[in-house]
Design a protein around this motif. Structure first.
Motif, short mmCIF file in Angstrom:
data_model
loop_
_atom_site.label_atom_id
_atom_site.label_comp_id
_atom_site.label_asym_id
_atom_site.label_seq_id
_atom_site.Cartn_x
_atom_site.Cartn_y
_atom_site.Cartn_z
N TRP A 13 0.88 -1.16 0.00
CA TRP A 13 0.00 0.00 0.00
C TRP A 13 0.92 1.21 0.00
N TYR A 14 0.95 1.91 -1.11
CA TYR A 14 1.94 2.96 -1.31
C TYR A 14 1.59 4.23 -0.55
N ASP A 15 2.57 4.76 0.15
CA ASP A 15 2.45 6.01 0.88
C ASP A 15 2.52 7.17 -0.11
N GLN A 16 1.53 8.03 -0.08
CA GLN A 16 1.49 9.15 -1.03
C GLN A 16 2.59 10.18 -0.74
N ALA A 17 3.14 10.15 0.48
CA ALA A 17 4.28 11.02 0.77
C ALA A 17 5.58 10.44 0.21
N GLY A 18 5.54 9.15 -0.15
CA GLY A 18 6.64 8.56 -0.88
C GLY A 18 7.70 7.83 -0.09
N SER A 19 7.55 7.71 1.25
CA SER A 19 8.66 7.14 2.01
C SER A 19 8.25 6.10 3.05
N ASN A 20 6.96 5.88 3.26
CA ASN A 20 6.52 4.98 4.33
C ASN A 20 5.52 3.94 3.83
N ASP A 21 5.84 3.28 2.71
CA ASP A 21 4.94 2.27 2.16
C ASP A 21 4.67 1.18 3.20
N ALA A 22 3.44 0.65 3.19
CA ALA A 22 3.06 -0.47 4.05
C ALA A 22 3.05 -1.73 3.19
N THR A 23 3.78 -2.75 3.63
CA THR A 23 4.00 -3.92 2.78
C THR A 23 3.66 -5.22 3.52
N GLN A 24 3.53 -6.28 2.73
CA GLN A 24 3.34 -7.63 3.26
C GLN A 24 3.87 -8.64 2.24
N ALA A 25 4.98 -9.28 2.57
CA ALA A 25 5.62 -10.22 1.64
C ALA A 25 5.04 -11.62 1.71
N THR A 26 4.41 -11.98 2.83
CA THR A 26 3.87 -13.32 3.02
C THR A 26 2.47 -13.42 2.41
N ALA A 27 2.30 -14.29 1.44
CA ALA A 27 1.05 -14.36 0.67
C ALA A 27 -0.17 -14.58 1.55
N ASN A 28 -0.08 -15.47 2.54
CA ASN A 28 -1.23 -15.77 3.39
C ASN A 28 -1.62 -14.62 4.31
N ASN A 29 -0.73 -13.64 4.44
CA ASN A 29 -1.00 -12.51 5.33
C ASN A 29 -1.40 -11.23 4.59
N GLN A 30 -1.57 -11.32 3.29
CA GLN A 30 -1.89 -10.13 2.49
C GLN A 30 -3.40 -9.87 2.48
N PRO A 31 -3.83 -8.62 2.71
CA PRO A 31 -5.26 -8.30 2.64
C PRO A 31 -5.78 -8.41 1.21
N LYS A 32 -7.06 -8.69 1.11
CA LYS A 32 -7.70 -8.93 -0.20
C LYS A 32 -8.18 -7.62 -0.82
N ILE A 33 -7.99 -7.52 -2.13
CA ILE A 33 -8.50 -6.36 -2.88
C ILE A 33 -9.42 -6.77 -4.01
N VAL A 34 -9.36 -8.04 -4.43
CA VAL A 34 -10.26 -8.59 -5.44
C VAL A 34 -10.84 -9.89 -4.90
#
Length: 210
Positions: A13-34
């Motif tokens: 989830w990209y930070d619009q300020a450009g420096s504090n993106d929120a990430t999740q590398a583990t597939a089972n822990n990623q929130p759903k968008i579709v």
């Protein structure tokens, strides 16, 4: 249809300020968008769906050390009676929690709560100002731009600090959120005079309240 009937999940989830993106590398822990080929939405706008057990995003670089923190977020809990952290920063520099039909605004280990059985989309705002005197002055909570009367546990500190933010769970551990989140805005400064402008801008996008 989008995703050919499949589900899709968010890694960043990209930070619009450009420096504090929120990430999740583990597939089972990623929130759903579709979901089943269709975008997850609330009130016609894209949302991230968290399952309440494992899914969260982490912004490891977001660092707060201040007597002033302003936070606004758009979320919808699926269950008002469960114990779940919507967002939480290290050392509780900011936090929103849903627990047993109360919503908690958090700062530095102190909680201010108000009764809430909401399972609808809401704009939640907290203002922490450690330069003021007394819990009710140092920590304020708003729902859809309306200030709530908070009942406090603990003493709100004069400053908060920490590095890292978890979206969708308690920081660094379990107590996950079940519901959707659409916006998270954090200012490491005093924005209280601009609160209604910030909330109005967010509401103009998501059309949450009149």
């Amino acid at each position: 249809s989008l995703g050919s009937g499949q589900d899709a999940f968010v890694t960043t989830w990209y930070d619009q300020a450009g420096s504090n993106d929120a990430t999740q590398a583990t597939a089972n822990n990623q929130p759903k968008i579709v979901s089943s080929g269709a975008l997850v939405t609330e009130n016609g706008k894209v949302a991230l769906e968290f399952n309440g057990s494992s899914q969260f995003l982490n912004s490891a670089t977001l660092s707060i050390s201040s007597a002033n923190v302003f936070t606004s977020l758009v979320s919808k809990a699926d269950n008002a009676s469960g114990n779940q952290l919507i967002i939480q920063g290290q050392n509780d520099y900011v936090g929103f929690q849903q627990y047993n039909n109360f919503t908690y605004v958090r700062a530095g280990g102190a909680n201010g709560r108000y009764a809430s059985t909401d399972i609808t989309q809401r704009l939640l705002t907290s203002i922490f100002d450690g330069s003021l005197t007394g819990n009710s002055e140092r920590l304020k909570g708003y729902v859809d731009s309306v200030q709530q009367s908070l009942t406090f546990t603990g003493t709100v500190p004069s400053s908060v600090s920490g590095t890292g933010l978890d979206i969708g769970r308690a920081f660094g551990t379990g107590v996950n959120f079940k519901g959707t989140i659409q916006e998270v805005i954090i200012y490491n400064s005093d924005k209280s005079a601009l609160r209604t402008d910030i909330e109005g801008n967010i509401n103009g996008r998501f059309n949450i309240y009149a």
